[in-house]
Write a protein that holds these residues in place. Structure first.
Motif, PDB file in Angstrom:
ATOM      1  N   SER A 165       0.793  -1.151  -0.014  1.00 34.88           N
ATOM      2  CA  SER A 165      -0.056   0.032  -0.040  1.00 34.88           C
ATOM      3  C   SER A 165       0.879   1.182  -0.018  1.00 34.88           C
ATOM      4  CB  SER A 165      -1.310   0.024   1.252  1.00 34.88           C
ATOM      5  OG  SER A 165      -1.481   1.272   1.426  1.00 34.88           O
ATOM      6  N   ASN A 166       0.501   2.369  -0.573  1.00 36.81           N
ATOM      7  CA  ASN A 166       1.152   3.574  -0.507  1.00 36.81           C
ATOM      8  C   ASN A 166       0.610   4.404   0.618  1.00 36.81           C
ATOM      9  OD1 ASN A 166      -1.650   4.278  -1.139  1.00 36.81           O
ATOM     10  ND2 ASN A 166      -1.005   6.038  -2.194  1.00 36.81           N
ATOM     11  N   LYS A 167      -0.138   3.890   1.552  1.00 33.28           N
ATOM     12  CA  LYS A 167      -0.446   4.258   2.992  1.00 33.28           C
ATOM     13  C   LYS A 167      -0.509   3.408   3.940  1.00 33.28           C
ATOM     14  CE  LYS A 167      -3.545   7.643   3.229  1.00 33.28           C
ATOM     15  NZ  LYS A 167      -4.690   8.312   3.335  1.00 33.28           N
ATOM     16  N   SER A 168      -0.012   3.636   5.148  1.00 36.57           N
ATOM     17  CA  SER A 168       0.003   2.672   6.094  1.00 36.57           C
ATOM     18  C   SER A 168      -1.603   2.262   6.697  1.00 36.57           C
ATOM     19  CB  SER A 168       0.760   3.199   7.426  1.00 36.57           C
ATOM     20  OG  SER A 168       1.873   3.240   7.142  1.00 36.57           O
ATOM     21  N   ALA A 191       3.506   1.480   4.773  1.00 37.62           N
ATOM     22  CA  ALA A 191       3.529   2.205   3.559  1.00 37.62           C
ATOM     23  C   ALA A 191       4.723   1.789   2.926  1.00 37.62           C
ATOM     24  CB  ALA A 191       3.519   3.770   3.740  1.00 37.62           C
ATOM     25  N   ASP A 192       4.403   1.457   1.529  1.00 38.24           N
ATOM     26  CA  ASP A 192       5.364   0.949   0.645  1.00 38.24           C
ATOM     27  C   ASP A 192       6.314  -0.092   1.169  1.00 38.24           C
ATOM     28  OD1 ASP A 192       4.871   3.263  -1.224  1.00 38.24           O
ATOM     29  OD2 ASP A 192       6.070   4.664   0.332  1.00 38.24           O
TER      30      ASP A 192
END
Length: 202
Positions: A165-168, A191-192
């Motif tokens: 995901s680009n966000k936690s 994230a990432d």
């Protein structure tokens, strides 16, 4: 069409062969269904594929290219991610983005240390799936589900899920069969950073 008809096409050479079903009704299989000549995976016309998967042993396993949902021997399997913080559900296998096809065989070889020779390779599992991006609001998820069919009799089929995901997010990975929740797992996402788990198909 091989995956949706009632015929039981037999795999050639190994227990399961891959097959791509095209929108025009044709099949492009690992071994040509008539001539048994081996086909090249890299020559699949990806923009024509509507279903992709494996067949053999009187069974069929595939996914729909349109939304990414799996059909495991007649049973629809779906995967979701639920963010517990805001209650949002990400229907990972109801995703209309482009999908890259995946198929591979996991094998091992027996090495003779005295003679320095390798006996023939033995296939441990045959696998198929895809990788794709899933987008909803400001969240982007990299999703890669791969169905693994182990060839040993004491192991069951499972789905290996990779999710980034680009966000936690703090949530659960949910597996459904025929629309009914079968199992869920606590799966926080950083994230990432990729998260991975194997789910034995139930």
């Amino acid at each position: 069409m091989l995956f949706t008809n009632s015929e039981n096409n037999q795999a050639i050479g190994i227990p399961f062969n891959w097959n791509a079903e095209y929108a025009n009704g044709k099949n492009y299989a690992e071994y040509d269904l008539l001539t048994h000549k081996k086909n090249d995976f890299y020559l699949i016309q990806k923009n024509q594929v509507i279903r992709f998967g494996l067949f053999g042993q009187r069974m069929k396993f595939f996914f729909e290219m349109s939304d990414g949902s799996f059909n495991i021997n007649g049973r629809r399997i779906e995967i979701e991610y639920i963010n517990e913080e805001d209650g949002k559900t990400y229907h990972l296998t109801t995703n209309f983005e482009n999908k890259d096809l995946i198929t591979y065989k996991e094998a091992y070889s027996d090495f003779n240390g005295i003679q320095g020779t390798v006996s023939k390779s033995n296939i441990k599992s045959i696998n198929f799936g895809y990788k794709t991006q899933y987008k909803k609001d400001d969240v982007q998820l990299f999703f890669q589900p791969v169905v693994s069919l182990p060839l040993s009799s004491n192991e069951g089929a499972f789905i290996e899920v990779k999710l980034t995901s680009n966000k936690s997010m703090n949530g659960h990975l949910v597996f459904k069969s025929r629309g009914i929740e079968v199992e869920r797992f606590y799966a926080p996402l950083e994230a990432d950073r990729a998260g991975q788990m194997n789910w034995t198909i139930k």
